[in-house]
Design a protein around this motif. Sequence first.
Motif, short mmCIF file in Angstrom:
data_model
loop_
_atom_site.label_atom_id
_atom_site.label_comp_id
_atom_site.label_asym_id
_atom_site.label_seq_id
_atom_site.Cartn_x
_atom_site.Cartn_y
_atom_site.Cartn_z
N GLN A 20 4.92 2.97 -13.84
CA GLN A 20 5.55 1.97 -12.97
C GLN A 20 6.03 0.75 -13.77
N GLY A 94 4.59 0.29 9.57
CA GLY A 94 6.02 0.40 9.84
C GLY A 94 6.28 0.72 11.31
N GLY A 115 4.65 5.26 0.24
CA GLY A 115 4.01 4.04 0.73
C GLY A 115 3.07 4.35 1.88
N ALA A 117 -0.56 2.61 2.25
CA ALA A 117 -1.45 1.49 2.61
C ALA A 117 -2.57 1.99 3.54
N SER A 121 1.69 5.00 9.12
CA SER A 121 2.87 5.86 9.21
C SER A 121 2.48 7.32 8.97
N ASP A 141 1.57 7.29 -2.94
CA ASP A 141 1.20 5.87 -2.94
C ASP A 141 0.55 5.46 -4.25
N MET A 142 0.92 4.29 -4.66
CA MET A 142 0.23 3.62 -5.76
C MET A 142 -0.32 2.34 -5.15
N TYR A 144 -1.70 -1.45 -4.31
CA TYR A 144 -1.21 -2.77 -4.73
C TYR A 144 -1.93 -3.20 -6.00
N ASP A 172 5.92 5.99 -7.61
CA ASP A 172 7.06 6.79 -7.13
C ASP A 172 7.79 7.52 -8.25
N ASP A 193 8.89 3.76 2.16
CA ASP A 193 8.26 2.48 2.50
C ASP A 193 7.35 2.01 1.35
#
Length: 255
Positions: A20, A94, A115, A117, A121, A141-142, A144, A172, A193
């Motif tokens: 990333q 979302g 995405g 979290a 979603s 997902d990675m 935060y 991603d 997202d």
Amino acid sequence: MFKYIKTATWFLLRPRYLPQIFQVFKRNKYKKKENTKHNATKWAKDNAIDKLTTIKEICGNDAQLIHFKTEFTEFYNYALKQQKNCPVNMGGEGAVDMLYSITKYKKPKNIIETGVAYGWSSLAILLGIKDIENAYLISNDMPYIKMNNDDYVGCVVPGNLKSRWELQRLPDIVGIPKALKKFDYRIDLCHYDSDKSYTGRMFAYPLLWNALVPGGIFISDDIQDNIAFKEFSEKVNRQPFIFEHKSKYVGILVK
Ligand SMILES: C[S@@+](CC[C@H](N)C(=O)[O-])C[C@H]1O[C@@H](n2cnc3c(N)ncnc32)[C@H](O)[C@@H]1O
């Protein structure tokens, strides 16, 4: 200086997320495009339609926006409890009713979302495909950076929905190509997202779009952040369907 050491330590303890860093450096190249929130917001606002019109345009005139929270009270209450008990705040969800409704009407089989979290979603999509044979969701997902929320990503998804779900924990830049390969580069629905930068979107959008089958649905959150979604919809020559959600905008393209 301390900030940099903390960030470097976070990455060194989680080497799988290191790629990333290249994406973050690349943002310098697109500096001007990264700062296009004002124009993007105006464009999204000017072109937005209401949610009911959006669902009818995409799923047909008989379609309605289904509120998954009232359809699945038990799942919803479980999710709320999980979120409440989570020691880290991972932000809001979302447009989950829209996601649930589109999934329910269009019956996609191969689905990718970026995405996660808390996983609201993911939960909406998994409930939408619950009764669709061979339907499967890969979420990427990675967590935060520096938030130490690794253990809680996807925590609102209950165990009994996990047989149709794979949660890839990758940035991603690595995770999207990997997920696409698992689906043999044929997907029916994608929900973007994750990395909201222009750079991140312009990496991911074409990859996801190219793998979408004709008629497949491309959904992107927070399109007001920069001009990426506008430019992309022009590039692929599709009329975007845009609606407002919690003072932000979601864009949808049909391939
Ligand atoms: C807005 S939240 C997702 C919310 C979720 N889709 C929902 O509606 O409930 C964004 C998530 O994407 C993750 N993320 C951000 N940049 C990423 C990247 N480059 N690769 C993978 N995940 C990323 C964040 O850590 C966070 O978990």
